[in-house]
Design an enzyme around this catalytic site. Structure first.
Site, PDB file in Angstrom:
ATOM      1  N   HIS A 238       0.837  -1.217  -0.184  1.00 35.20           N
ATOM      2  CA  HIS A 238      -0.029   0.046  -0.053  1.00 35.20           C
ATOM      3  C   HIS A 238       0.829   1.368   0.080  1.00 35.20           C
ATOM      4  CE1 HIS A 238      -3.725   2.649   1.304  1.00 35.20           C
ATOM      5  NE2 HIS A 238      -2.639   3.231   1.826  1.00 35.20           N
ATOM      6  N   GLU A 239       1.832   1.392   0.777  1.00 34.43           N
ATOM      7  CA  GLU A 239       2.707   2.504   0.802  1.00 34.43           C
ATOM      8  C   GLU A 239       3.554   2.647  -0.373  1.00 34.43           C
ATOM      9  OE1 GLU A 239       2.219   4.471   3.150  1.00 34.43           O
ATOM     10  OE2 GLU A 239       0.875   3.176   4.132  1.00 34.43           O
TER      11      GLU A 239
ATOM     12  N   HIS B 136       1.596   4.338  -2.814  1.00 37.16           N
ATOM     13  CA  HIS B 136       1.757   6.039  -2.726  1.00 37.16           C
ATOM     14  C   HIS B 136       2.995   6.611  -3.310  1.00 37.16           C
ATOM     15  CE1 HIS B 136      -1.936   6.459  -0.347  1.00 37.16           C
ATOM     16  NE2 HIS B 136      -1.455   5.745   0.576  1.00 37.16           N
TER      17      HIS B 136
ATOM     18  N   GLU C 131      -6.469   6.404  -1.062  1.00 35.19           N
ATOM     19  CA  GLU C 131      -6.489   5.307  -0.297  1.00 35.19           C
ATOM     20  C   GLU C 131      -6.900   4.010  -0.992  1.00 35.19           C
ATOM     21  OE1 GLU C 131      -4.657   4.921   2.529  1.00 35.19           O
ATOM     22  OE2 GLU C 131      -4.118   7.144   2.083  1.00 35.19           O
TER      23      GLU C 131
END
Length: 348
Positions: free
Chosen positions: A165-166, A169, A256
């Site tokens: 997930h990070e 980003h 997100e």
């Protein structure tokens, strides 16, 4: 989950929300022009629609917002390590022999390969909550921050989901987008700050300035005008900042969703990130670990504190999108996913 469709949908929604930011700036220009034009046109000497006045107002607003934005972007664009240190992180030695941290570094390296992003420095935050963040203006300046609770209480698949997930980003430039949006909001806020200065200092100084006869009356009239203009700037700045933060929070929520979909793509395992979100949902709310947490709340995997403007979608909605089910069916499983008390070692 069809993660490619989910990514495309999140990008489209983000694009529409960014357009709203431009409309917000146009709204600020209109909110300042209309009362000024009405006042000038009240004596009949000037038409209400005056292109020169409109151009002057637009130039002044864009100048203030632009300079304020550049200042904030320069302040936040110094590199992810500065953010990580402000949040209390300590750099993890890539050659560490600590079992927990060794597993973390291995997972970070795996997700770097899966996403095609260089392996970033990793910072550890000594806090029992489960959270993580990515910070940095470019992939080369990016870092990943992880709380001790995230390392200690998630199993390997769940930790992979959080790290993936990070990395999304970083790969999708979300930190750069957030910094730019924060810059625009700060620029709008500066308009209100200038209004406060006019209302609190410049206007009263002229209003109560000493002088004789007509000069004193003229000074009072100018002072009243500046006080009124200061109030107008304060109101426009406050309303513009409010709408800007609402739009920023909405943009953050879409990013997100994009990062969740990308995490499934990188890991090929929706159960990992969904399991991490369930575990977090079963834990008591975090109060944050230092004074800077609120400033960077939109950077985190999940909210690090209760905020007026929600920068993250509800956990149930995120899990539902990952698993392709109805959000109402997720609530019970989230409530029962609390990790065992006193968990001190990573679960394999």
């Amino acid at each position: 989950m069809n993660y490619f469709d989910a990514q495309d949908a999140a990008r489209r929604r983000t694009g529409r929300l960014v357009v709203l930011f431009l409309l917000a700036v146009i709204g600020v220009i209109a909110a300042l022009y209309l009362p000024l034009a009405g006042l000038i046109a009240s004596d009949g000497a000037q038409p209400f629609w005056d292109l020169r006045l409109l151009g002057g107002v637009a130039f002044a607003v864009l100048l203030v917002v632009g300079l304020g934005s550049l200042f904030k972007i320069a302040q936040l664009g110094k590199g992810g390590s500065a953010v990580a240190e402000m949040l209390g992180g300590t750099l993890v030695d890539p050659a560490t022999r600590d079992p927990e941290l060794r597993r973390l570094m291995n997972v970070v390296a795996e997700m770097a390969i899966a996403s095609g992003v260089p392996v970033p420095p990793v910072y550890l935050i000594e806090d029992d909550s489960i959270n993580a963040f990515a910070a940095g203006y470019t992939p080369q300046s990016a870092v990943i921050g992880v709380t001790r609770g995230c390392v200690r209480q998630l199993d390997r698949a769940q930790l992979q989901g959080v790290m993936a997930h990070e990395f999304s980003h970083i790969l999708n430039g979300d930190m750069r987008l957030n910094i730019r949006l924060a810059g625009v909001i700060f620029g709008i806020l500066v308009i209100g700050v200038l209004g406060w200065g006019l209302f609190r200092y410049v206007g009263p100084m002229l209003l109560y300035s000493r002088g004789g006869g007509g000069n004193r009356n003229n000074g009072a009239a100018v002072g009243l005008g500046i006080v009124a203009f200061g109030l107008l700037l304060m109101a426009v700045g406050a309303i513009g900042t409010l709408f800007g933060r609402l739009i920023q929070a909405a943009v953050s929520r879409q990013r997100e969703f994009l990062a969740d979909a990308s995490a499934v793509q990188f890991t090929r395992n929706p159960k990992g990130i969904a399991g991490a979100l369930r575990t977090i949902g079963g834990m008591p709310p975090s109060r944050g670990w230092n004074a800077h947490v609120s400033e960077f709340g939109h950077f985190f995997f999940t909210p690090a504190f209760a905020a007026l403007f929600a920068t993250h979608p509800p956990l149930e909605e995120r899990i539902a999108r990952i698993e392709g089910v109805d959000a109402a069916s997720i609530e019970a499983s989230v409530a029962t996913a609390r990790p065992p008390k006193g968990a001190t070692s990573p679960r394999q």
